[in-house]
Enzyme design. Sequence first.
Site, PDB file in Angstrom:
ATOM      1  N   CYS A 122      41.970  48.275  35.265  1.00 23.34           N
ATOM      2  CA  CYS A 122      42.074  46.866  35.652  1.00 23.34           C
ATOM      3  C   CYS A 122      40.747  46.149  35.441  1.00 23.34           C
ATOM      4  CB  CYS A 122      42.529  46.751  37.106  1.00 23.34           C
ATOM      5  SG  CYS A 122      41.514  47.701  38.261  1.00 23.34           S
ATOM      6  N   GLY A 123      39.978  46.583  34.460  1.00 23.29           N
ATOM      7  CA  GLY A 123      38.708  45.935  34.185  1.00 23.29           C
ATOM      8  C   GLY A 123      37.709  46.162  35.311  1.00 23.29           C
TER       9      GLY A 123
END
Length: 300
Positions: free
Chosen positions: A96-97
């Site tokens: 998710c970054g």
Amino acid sequence: MAKPRDLRRRIKSVQSTRKITKTMELVATSKLKRAQDRVIAARPYAAALAEVIADLYAPELAERFPLLRQPGVTDPGRKPGGRTALILITANRGLCGAFNANLIREARRRIEQHEAEGTTVDLHLIGKKGITYFKFAKRPVASQRIDVGDKPTAAQAADVVTPLMAQFESGAVDAVEIVFSQFKSAVSTPPTTLRILPIAPPRAREGAGRRGRAGNYILKPSAEAILEQLLPLYVRNQVYRALVETAAAFLGAQRTAMKNATDNAGEMLDLLQRTYNRARQAQITQELAEIVGGAEALKG
């Protein structure tokens, strides 16, 4: 230049990766819509609670309700420093970054700020990523849980904050804060710190222009009895909102990360395909040259 066989193997590998990231993007998009609905549904309820409390609030009530007592103001015996309980909400998963890293960074900032002021911080963690980080950092943790997933419930929020409300009322802790990801949109989810205890006077929080204390309500049995029920409900709702907003923010971050990964895989495939075409053309040219050379040798 790489051999065509190696390039074909690499192309198949990137194609498989792109299928996985595309599938994860679609799954996150599907879940995000439902998570957004939960966020939107929670906001009017929270706003209505705040409005009713603002109408019922009076400064003298802070002496009767521990959840309203401000350190050093309405409760002179409670020091403004002392001990703070900090709740950090992270995700159980990655991909998710920088979503989890940003939340952890915000929590570390608050911890350092409190400790610089001489305040002791009790850390309460929700989510595997935060637990893993602070375990690696060898930071003492007061409590931890990983059972809150993509669909938080009001019961889970109550389980998180009810013991902390009891500690605050008894004076064991002087404040309770929560670090979460505020869901503004799928691409805007800034990490945020919210102080949930003591409850800030709603009139000061919301600004002027409210109705009188009783407003347009007929109060039964009394404002005090109603506040006794609403104040804990308001705190639990604050935690519930933080949980659902963080869950929605995680899905938005995951969708963005998987979309970027899918786009990057597509660009890599284009590059690999062009490289493969050049390598294959060079191989064909070399084979033709060898054939022509062999034919000329036979003629000679």
